[in-house]
Every structure is written in C-alpha cells, then in structure tokens.
Design a protein around this motif. Sequence first.
Motif, mmCIF file in Angstrom:
data_model
loop_
_atom_site.group_PDB
_atom_site.id
_atom_site.type_symbol
_atom_site.label_atom_id
_atom_site.label_comp_id
_atom_site.label_asym_id
_atom_site.label_seq_id
_atom_site.Cartn_x
_atom_site.Cartn_y
_atom_site.Cartn_z
ATOM 1 N N LEU A 109 0.833 -1.196 0.000
ATOM 2 C CA LEU A 109 0.000 0.000 0.000
ATOM 3 C C LEU A 109 0.865 1.242 0.000
ATOM 4 O O LEU A 109 1.906 1.293 0.661
ATOM 5 C CB LEU A 109 -0.923 0.008 1.219
ATOM 6 N N ILE A 110 0.442 2.239 -0.774
ATOM 7 C CA ILE A 110 1.028 3.575 -0.700
ATOM 8 C C ILE A 110 -0.108 4.545 -0.390
ATOM 9 O O ILE A 110 -1.226 4.373 -0.853
ATOM 10 C CB ILE A 110 1.759 3.979 -1.995
ATOM 11 N N GLY A 111 0.169 5.532 0.417
ATOM 12 C CA GLY A 111 -0.865 6.485 0.790
ATOM 13 C C GLY A 111 -0.938 6.660 2.296
ATOM 14 O O GLY A 111 0.012 6.349 3.022
ATOM 15 N N HIS A 112 -2.063 7.151 2.757
ATOM 16 C CA HIS A 112 -2.243 7.484 4.172
ATOM 17 C C HIS A 112 -3.313 6.584 4.785
ATOM 18 O O HIS A 112 -4.437 7.021 5.056
ATOM 19 C CB HIS A 112 -2.609 8.959 4.322
ATOM 20 N N LEU A 113 -2.949 5.339 5.018
ATOM 21 C CA LEU A 113 -3.887 4.381 5.592
ATOM 22 C C LEU A 113 -4.389 4.841 6.949
ATOM 23 O O LEU A 113 -5.513 4.517 7.348
ATOM 24 C CB LEU A 113 -3.224 3.001 5.701
ATOM 25 N N GLU A 114 -3.577 5.624 7.650
ATOM 26 C CA GLU A 114 -3.974 6.078 8.990
ATOM 27 C C GLU A 114 -5.219 6.962 8.961
ATOM 28 O O GLU A 114 -5.856 7.164 9.999
ATOM 29 C CB GLU A 114 -2.815 6.826 9.654
ATOM 30 N N ARG A 115 -5.601 7.463 7.798
ATOM 31 C CA ARG A 115 -6.789 8.298 7.680
ATOM 32 C C ARG A 115 -8.055 7.473 7.431
ATOM 33 O O ARG A 115 -9.150 8.022 7.369
ATOM 34 C CB ARG A 115 -6.610 9.319 6.557
ATOM 35 N N ALA A 116 -7.902 6.167 7.292
ATOM 36 C CA ALA A 116 -9.043 5.278 7.080
ATOM 37 C C ALA A 116 -9.602 4.814 8.415
ATOM 38 O O ALA A 116 -8.918 4.883 9.443
ATOM 39 C CB ALA A 116 -8.615 4.080 6.241
ATOM 40 N N GLN A 121 -8.072 -0.217 8.302
ATOM 41 C CA GLN A 121 -6.633 -0.314 8.540
ATOM 42 C C GLN A 121 -6.237 -1.739 8.926
ATOM 43 O O GLN A 121 -5.258 -2.289 8.399
ATOM 44 C CB GLN A 121 -6.219 0.643 9.661
ATOM 45 N N ASP A 122 -6.986 -2.326 9.836
ATOM 46 C CA ASP A 122 -6.647 -3.664 10.327
ATOM 47 C C ASP A 122 -6.724 -4.705 9.216
ATOM 48 O O ASP A 122 -5.865 -5.597 9.118
ATOM 49 C CB ASP A 122 -7.593 -4.062 11.468
ATOM 50 N N ILE A 123 -7.738 -4.598 8.373
ATOM 51 C CA ILE A 123 -7.920 -5.565 7.288
ATOM 52 C C ILE A 123 -6.782 -5.468 6.282
ATOM 53 O O ILE A 123 -6.204 -6.483 5.863
ATOM 54 C CB ILE A 123 -9.276 -5.333 6.602
ATOM 55 N N ILE A 124 -6.436 -4.257 5.887
ATOM 56 C CA ILE A 124 -5.358 -4.079 4.907
ATOM 57 C C ILE A 124 -4.019 -4.465 5.504
ATOM 58 O O ILE A 124 -3.209 -5.148 4.850
ATOM 59 C CB ILE A 124 -5.348 -2.628 4.395
ATOM 60 N N ASN A 125 -3.764 -4.070 6.729
ATOM 61 C CA ASN A 125 -2.497 -4.435 7.373
ATOM 62 C C ASN A 125 -2.360 -5.947 7.521
ATOM 63 O O ASN A 125 -1.257 -6.496 7.382
ATOM 64 C CB ASN A 125 -2.375 -3.751 8.734
ATOM 65 N N ALA A 126 -3.459 -6.637 7.788
ATOM 66 C CA ALA A 126 -3.421 -8.094 7.904
ATOM 67 C C ALA A 126 -3.055 -8.727 6.563
ATOM 68 O O ALA A 126 -2.264 -9.683 6.499
ATOM 69 C CB ALA A 126 -4.763 -8.624 8.392
ATOM 70 N N ALA A 127 -3.610 -8.194 5.468
ATOM 71 C CA ALA A 127 -3.296 -8.717 4.139
ATOM 72 C C ALA A 127 -1.829 -8.471 3.789
ATOM 73 O O ALA A 127 -1.159 -9.334 3.202
ATOM 74 C CB ALA A 127 -4.206 -8.065 3.099
ATOM 75 N N ILE A 128 -1.332 -7.295 4.146
ATOM 76 C CA ILE A 128 0.077 -6.985 3.907
ATOM 77 C C ILE A 128 0.971 -7.944 4.680
ATOM 78 O O ILE A 128 1.953 -8.480 4.145
ATOM 79 C CB ILE A 128 0.375 -5.520 4.300
ATOM 80 N N GLU A 129 0.628 -8.194 5.932
ATOM 81 C CA GLU A 129 1.431 -9.077 6.781
ATOM 82 C C GLU A 129 1.407 -10.513 6.259
ATOM 83 O O GLU A 129 2.451 -11.188 6.202
ATOM 84 C CB GLU A 129 0.904 -9.028 8.210
ATOM 85 N N LYS A 130 0.250 -10.997 5.863
ATOM 86 C CA LYS A 130 0.122 -12.384 5.412
ATOM 87 C C LYS A 130 0.848 -12.654 4.092
ATOM 88 O O LYS A 130 1.171 -13.801 3.790
ATOM 89 C CB LYS A 130 -1.355 -12.751 5.263
ATOM 90 N N THR A 131 1.079 -11.611 3.316
ATOM 91 C CA THR A 131 1.704 -11.805 1.998
ATOM 92 C C THR A 131 3.113 -11.238 1.909
ATOM 93 O O THR A 131 3.708 -11.222 0.830
ATOM 94 C CB THR A 131 0.840 -11.138 0.901
#
Length: 248
Positions: A109-116, A121-131
């Motif tokens: 991901l690029i951008g400002h996830l902290e604004r979501a 945030q948790d769902i996207i971060n989990a996908a990033i971590e798993k892959t």
Amino acid sequence: MIFKKKTKSYDLDMNNIPQHIAFIMDGNGRWAKKRKMPRTFGHHEGTKTIRSLALEANRLGVKAMTVYAFSTENFKRDQKEVDYIFRLPKEFFSLYLKELIENNVRIQLIGHLERAPKETQDIINAAIEKTKDNTGLSLVFAFIYGGRDEIVQATKAIAQEYKDGLISMDDIDENLFENHLMTAGLPPVDLMIRTSGECRLSNYLLWQLSYSEFIFVDTLWPDFNEEELHKCIYYYQNRERRFGGVLK
C-alpha cells in the motif's frame, strides 16, 4: 495515446513485459449508471477486475501492479460512497486473499492508511502481513494517495535529514529523492493505463510517470479484462522507448 481500434494480434513478446503497470481505475460509477444501479455497485464489480488483472499480470511476469483505489481528493465525494469504498477491502480480501496467496502475490500500500477507519486499517495491514514473504507480483493499492502530497512528504523528510546533519546538500539527487517516495523499492512504472476515456493523471504518481508509456482506453473499469490488458501490453511493446535519447 488513446487506444480504440481492435488489434489483429495480441501475440506478446514475453521478453518485453512491462515490469510495473499503473492503473487509474475509472468508470465504475458510469458503468453502474448505465445499468440503473447505484455507484457503489460499480465499485463492487470493479474489485473483480482488480483480482482478474492481478492474476493475469502475475502470470505474465509483471513485477508490480499499482491501482489508484482512493485519492486524497476523493473525500469530496458523497459520504455514503466514501464509507462504502472503505468497506471494500474487507469484501475484496475475504473473497480473494486466499487465491492471491496461492499465486504468490504480495499486497502493498502507498498512501495514508492512517486516515481510514480502524477496521479498514486492520484488514489491509493483515493482508500486507500475510503476503509479505511472497515473491510474485506486488499488488499495490494507492489508497488515500495523492501525487503532490507524496512529493511534499518526501521533500519534508529530506529537509529534516539535512537539518539533522544526516545528509549534505550534495547528497540530494534523483536517487535519494526516489528512495523517499512511497514507491521506494518498486520497479519504475513502465506503463500507465487509464480506463473510461478520460485523459488526465488526476494527481497520480506524478514523479513516477515521467517516462512511462500512457494508454487511455474507452472501456469502463468493470469491463476491462485480460484481453484488454494484452492489447495494451501489445501496444506498449510496439513503442520505441528513448528516454530522451535517440535510437540508433
């Protein structure tokens, strides 16, 4: 370049596949309106296109595919539409993450996830971590992203390093600047594709697209498929990329 005519052959040179393709996914709302459906239905269908193109790009050997999922300016849209877009990652990854993992695709991901919202945030971060250990295609979501903002943030970071005495004025060059961009570590963008017939960049990857090939297609994003991708790559392969020089 606006690509409208059907090409007779899409035989691709597998030794000349673009390493990084960036998409501006335009036309979801118009696609839904044509079917007398709400705009959110277009966004729902558009996620299917992300999945199919990511798998095909991965099969072709593309190293990175960046999709413009939500811009810093998209907060101006109707709040119901914004809220729905923030729920899409949960839908997308619940349906497709297992398949993407099986195909060795890495989520970034690029951008400002902290604004979501926190759940997003948790769902996207989990996908990033798993892959994170996958070595195939990097599927990069530009989410709450703006090209001007990215350049400003990189400039601030470099200025702070200079102020702190970590770098000198002579250290500041294009390579250092690129290493402070959100796309640091990704291949240069070879090809940018925008769907739905619009011909503008909309504050997308302004630094990274400086020597990319541009293709603008009339197809609305939910209708953009693997054949359309092949057609765009075929066009890319028949361009002469000089990067400011002259071919001999």
